[in-house]
Design a protein around this motif. Structure first.
Motif, PDB file in Angstrom:
ATOM      1  N   UNK A 673      69.279 -24.535-104.274  1.00 35.62           N
ATOM      2  CA  UNK A 673      69.706 -23.302-103.554  1.00 35.62           C
ATOM      3  C   UNK A 673      68.574 -22.868-102.595  1.00 35.62           C
ATOM      4  N   UNK A 674      68.543 -22.646-101.280  1.00 37.41           N
ATOM      5  CA  UNK A 674      67.417 -22.636-100.601  1.00 37.41           C
ATOM      6  C   UNK A 674      66.902 -21.089-100.799  1.00 37.41           C
ATOM      7  N   UNK A 675      65.332 -20.908-100.884  1.00 39.58           N
ATOM      8  CA  UNK A 675      64.869 -19.498-101.286  1.00 39.58           C
ATOM      9  C   UNK A 675      65.014 -19.026-102.599  1.00 39.58           C
ATOM     10  N   UNK A 676      65.921 -19.613-103.619  1.00 38.51           N
ATOM     11  CA  UNK A 676      66.272 -18.934-104.867  1.00 38.51           C
ATOM     12  C   UNK A 676      64.865 -18.941-105.781  1.00 38.51           C
ATOM     13  N   UNK A 704      74.632 -15.317-107.935  1.00 42.18           N
ATOM     14  CA  UNK A 704      74.219 -14.416-107.679  1.00 42.18           C
ATOM     15  C   UNK A 704      72.366 -14.730-108.181  1.00 42.18           C
ATOM     16  N   UNK A 705      71.453 -14.186-107.354  1.00 43.51           N
ATOM     17  CA  UNK A 705      70.277 -14.650-107.468  1.00 43.51           C
ATOM     18  C   UNK A 705      69.177 -13.656-106.841  1.00 43.51           C
ATOM     19  N   UNK A 706      67.913 -13.985-107.087  1.00 41.85           N
ATOM     20  CA  UNK A 706      67.038 -13.233-106.038  1.00 41.85           C
ATOM     21  C   UNK A 706      65.961 -14.337-105.446  1.00 41.85           C
ATOM     22  N   UNK A 707      65.484 -13.514-104.342  1.00 45.72           N
ATOM     23  CA  UNK A 707      64.453 -14.379-103.518  1.00 45.72           C
ATOM     24  C   UNK A 707      62.985 -13.677-103.442  1.00 45.72           C
ATOM     25  N   UNK A 708      62.128 -14.284-103.073  1.00 53.78           N
ATOM     26  CA  UNK A 708      60.968 -13.682-102.824  1.00 53.78           C
ATOM     27  C   UNK A 708      60.930 -12.717-101.412  1.00 53.78           C
ATOM     28  N   UNK A 709      61.663 -13.112-100.635  1.00 51.72           N
ATOM     29  CA  UNK A 709      61.992 -12.325 -99.271  1.00 51.72           C
ATOM     30  C   UNK A 709      62.721 -11.128 -99.630  1.00 51.72           C
ATOM     31  N   UNK A 710      63.641 -11.269-100.416  1.00 47.99           N
ATOM     32  CA  UNK A 710      64.400  -9.885-101.078  1.00 47.99           C
ATOM     33  C   UNK A 710      63.589  -9.097-101.866  1.00 47.99           C
ATOM     34  N   UNK A 711      62.213  -9.291-102.352  1.00 46.42           N
ATOM     35  CA  UNK A 711      61.540  -8.776-103.140  1.00 46.42           C
ATOM     36  C   UNK A 711      62.171  -8.473-104.573  1.00 46.42           C
ATOM     37  N   UNK A 712      62.883  -9.482-105.181  1.00 49.02           N
ATOM     38  CA  UNK A 712      63.547  -9.436-106.330  1.00 49.02           C
ATOM     39  C   UNK A 712      64.753  -8.542-106.329  1.00 49.02           C
ATOM     40  N   UNK A 713      65.350  -8.230-105.326  1.00 50.06           N
ATOM     41  CA  UNK A 713      66.861  -7.557-104.952  1.00 50.06           C
ATOM     42  C   UNK A 713      67.911  -8.547-105.038  1.00 50.06           C
TER      43      UNK A 713
END
Length: 850
Positions: A673-676, A704-713
């Motif tokens: 899953x890219x970016x996860x 449902x997951x979070x990424x570093x780009x979303x800052x944990x959102x």
């Protein structure tokens, strides 16, 4: 005229020498008859066992898995190996025939050695099969199939033929100079080569090379496979499973040692120990590997296998019925039916009709012995509780067919009876608990309102009134007895005082009762008012918000989630209270192809899951019956879900998504899953190792997951359930570690947060159709503190929650399209506008929306 020796050698080379003479076991000629007994018995056992095993695998459609087909190949190789050598060995030991032609000798050693090499190849394939099944269960279906088994069979025979063709050609080209005596019970490569008078070094070196590169190499690979299996077995959590697997592996290892050790000893003794090893020891060991393993393999590999044992019992039952039918129809000349009776003792069988009926059927399923007539009737029972019955089998096969149908029907009825009995016991316990709660409640009400339940005799005003009236009655009696005026006046004055006091007591009693009654009446009026108000609100709610039936299964024709019902605690997970984390539920597809229920507890540390169970129905889940238990390997957290009969989970230690076919427990796809984030980065609050959380609903498969780009959102992605490719992504404003869980329903994300140890709140929603996010407040109770796996099923509109080891579900109620709940859009920080209208999904800087 003498023939030239060169011409004689040329003649023997072209036409072959004369017939060879087999001596049997040199030095033990007097014991040949005794030696033939175990050889004959073992050969008969191998014939019966391997023929039966091969027939079962070939005919029974339920034994078509690769494991059973490999057992069939092993049985065929055993039959060929034993039949190519043992009959001639028995003829030699019994003194019936000790000669064998040169062509027959070459054919025997060729077939025997090819069968040995083929069996060695099959044993290696079986070891690999067991290694994949135990250590790599997710790849078993992809690596081993019927086509692979067919390739193994062809490769095993081809390998043996290619290895043994050169020695046969070399033996045909050797001169033998009249040497015809072979000290053996059957023809062997180096035994025949030593009769030649030419150069046998090519035979010796070729035989040594094939020994090291064929059976010795197979033995090394088999040993490595079983070593890896033992390492995996030692890590099993259950001691019973470890002991069972070790017992099975020990039996396999024993047969493998008996197969390879004598064979390798015989091969190497011809080359290195020809003058040091006694001949009788050499010949006995050479006979050992052609009779003992073929006799033991059907028992060790076949009878110890559960499915083969069941099919074998089924076959024996069918044969038993045929024998019973033969006995029943055997005496047709007399024109009278045969009597077949059997006494069957069953203690503690008193008044249960199911047990009595089972007892009657068991009479017909015993093995037929000597027919005898047992006196007595069904109701006759001795002091020990033993029933005695007389069974008359008529001279007809129709009766046996009806009996078989009755047996099948009875088994179904007994199963239903046990289910109903267990349900009745549960209802009884529930009723008793309710009765005890009602009794406690009545005691509490009596303690809180003693004036309501107390009798009038306990009231002080009532006692005072009764005393005054008794005194007035006594004064009236005295007044009637007095004749003087002065005495009468005094009594009248006392009587007036008593009446006055009685009036006051009566007024006090009336006031007391009036106040008590008035207070009680006020409380009743208040409760009735509340009840009327609740009923009125309920009627208004139903009339305004539920004008029609609830949404159909798998339908999204509603106005969103309105409320969550009370939790229904089903039971504790099958692994126990220490397995607090996990997930369970039904297939999340809108129209699932099966009604199975799945349960997947995590290990005690809450990090990995290695086993899961599949139940065909709700009753099977409650009663823990008719389930399939699979070993999964390792997965991360409680992100499991099932969609269209496939289980999806986060592969351990990576951002990979795994897809497992539940029908075969096979890993069919694994994609990153890219970016996860992964490795417990941005997991739910109080629920570690949930970096990827899968969900299914009416709109498809989600992650449902979070990424570093979303800052944990929290990030929502819809997946292609076939390829696990991301189709579209939405970004929310909710910090994922601040949530206690989330689920999807009709394309809407619902997020939860914990309010207390006994209550959660659905406080946030994100509609992927309109890209609107809004606040709401829907509370749901919970049994214990932490909700782990939350899975929504569109088919029954329920939430399936794994709550600290307990399996819980909730009924969801949705609004109809006529009236929706007022939603409160979330206010954005200063400088941004509120989400009051549909907008395109926003992406983090530097990233485009798919």
């Amino acid at each position: 005229m003498e023939l030239d020796p060169a011409l004689l050698n040329l003649s023997q080379t072209l036409s072959g020498p004369g017939p060879f003479v087999l001596l049997g076991v040199p030095g033990l000629e007097g014991l040949h008859a005794w030696l033939s007994v175990p050889v004959c018995l073992l050969y008969l056992a191998s014939l019966v066992g391997n023929t039966l095993l091969l027939g079962l695998v070939a005919v029974d459609k339920t034994l078509q898995a690769p494991m059973y087909q490999l057992l069939g190949l092993l049985a065929a190789a055993d039959l060929i190996l034993a039949t190519s050598t043992v009959p001639k060995a028995l003829a030699v030991l019994w003194g019936l025939s000790d000669q064998i032609s040169f062509g027959g000798c070459l054919a025997q050693l060729f077939v025997a050695h090819v069968a040995f090499i083929a069996e060695s190849s099959v044993l290696l394939a079986m070891a690999v099969d067991r290694y994949v099944a135990i250590c790599q269960p997710l790849r078993y279906g992809a690596l081993l199939s019927q086509r692979v088994v067919g390739t193994v069979a062809v490769a095993a025979v081809t390998r043996g033929a290619c290895v043994m063709a050169p020695p046969v050609i070399l033996l045909q080209r050797l001169p033998y100079c009249g040497h015809r005596v072979l000290p053996h019970t059957y023809c062997e490569h180096m035994g025949v080569a030593r009769l030649a008078c030419g150069d046998t070094r090519p035979n010796i070196w070729y035989g040594l090379a094939t020994t090291l590169l064929s059976p010795a190499l197979d033995l090394g690979l088999i040993g490595a496979s079983y070593a890896l299996i033992l390492r995996a077995v030692c890590r099993l959590p259950s001691p019973g499973a470890r002991h069972k697997t070790l017992g099975t592996c020990g039996a396999h290892a024993g047969v493998i040692v008996l197969f390879y050790t004598p064979a390798l000893f015989s091969f190497l003794a011809h080359r290195f120990g020809h003058h040091t090893v006694p001949r009788h020891i050499h010949i006995l060991l050479a006979n050992l590997y052609v009779v003992v393993p073929p006799a033991l393999n059907p028992v060790v590999y076949g009878v110890r296998t559960k499915q083969i044992t069941q099919r074998l019992r089924h076959l024996l039952r069918r044969m038993r019925k045929v024998v019973i039918l033969f006995i029943c129809n055997g005496d047709k000349s007399s024109g009278e039916p045969r009597d077949l009776a059997h006494t069957y003792s069953r203690t503690k069988m008193q008044s249960d009709p199911a047990l009595l009926a089972s007892f009657l059927l068991l009479l017909f399923l015993v093995l037929p012995g000597q027919p005898q007539l047992v006196r007595g009737t069904l109701n006759s029972m001795d002091e020990s509780g033993t029933f005695q019955c007389v069974v008359h089998l008529p001279n007809s096969s129709i009766f046996l067919q009806q009996l078989e149908q009755l047996q099948s029907t009875l088994q179904d009825l007994i199963g239903k009876y046990e289910q109903q009995l267990s349900r009745a016991k549960e209802y009884t316990h529930t009723t008793e608990d309710q009765d005890s709660q009602t009794l406690e409640l009545s005691h509490m009400l009596e303690a809180r309102n003693p004036g309501v339940t107390a009798s009038h005799s306990d009231n002080p005003a009532f006692n005072l009134l009764r005393l005054k009236l008794d005194g007035a009655q006594e004064l009236a009696a005295q007044l009637q007895a007095k004749t003087g005026v002065s005495g009468a006046m005094e009594l009248i004055h006392q009587l007036q005082n008593q009446v006055t006091n009685a009036s006051l007591a009566l007024k006090l009693l009336a006031d007391s009762d009036y106040h008590s009654f008035h207070t009680l009446q006020e409380e009743v009026d208040i409760l009735e008012g509340r009840l009327s108000e609740c009923e009125r609100e309920k009627e208004q709610e139903q009339s305004s918000r539920y004008p029609g039936p609830p949404p159909a299964p798998g339908s999204c024709t509603h106005g969103g989630l309105q409320k969550v019902g009370r939790p229904l605690v089903l039971k504790l997970n099958w692994r126990g209270l220490q397995y607090k984390a996990g997930a369970w539920g039904r297939d999340s597809a809108p129209n699932p192809s099966s009604s199975l229920y799945w349960v997947s507890p995590l290990r005690a540390d809450g990090r990995y899951f290695d086993y899961y169970r599949l139940h065909k129905s709700y009753d099977d889940l409650v009663l823990l019956k008719h389930y399939e238990q699979w070993k999964m390997g390792y997965g991360d957290g409680s992100g499991n879900t099932v969609y269209k009969n496939f289980m999806y989970f986060n592969y351990y230690g990576t951002r990979d998504m795994a897809k497992v076919d539940l029908s075969s427990n096979t890993l069919v796809l694994r994609r990153s899953l890219p970016g996860a984030t992964y490795n417990n980065r941005f997991s739910y609050a109080a629920v570690p190792w949930t970096t990827l959380d899968f969900a299914g609903d009416e709109k498809g498969l989600w992650v449902l997951y979070a990424t570093e780009e979303s800052k944990g959102n929290l990030v929502i992605s819809r997946l292609n359930d076939s390829t696990l490719e991301v189709e579209q992504t939405w970004y929310t404003s909710q910090y994922k570690p601040a949530l206690s869980g989330a689920f999807m329903a009709c394309g809407v994300l619902y997020a939860l947060r914990s309010l207390s140890t006994r209550q959660e709140e659905i406080f946030y929603a994100y509609d992927t159709t309109t890209s609107l996010e809004y606040r709401l407040s829907i509370r749901l109770d919970k049994m214990l503190e932490t909700l782990h796996g939350i899975n929504y099923c569109p088919w029954d509109h329920k939430l399936y929650v794994y709550n600290d080891g307990f399996l819980i579900n909730y009924d969801l109620t949705f609004l109809t399209l006529q009236e929706k709940l007022p939603n409160s859009p979330i206010k954005k920080p200063s400088g941004t506008s509120a989400l009051s209208k549909p907008i395109k999904p926003t992406s983090p800087p530097g990233q485009e929306t798919p």
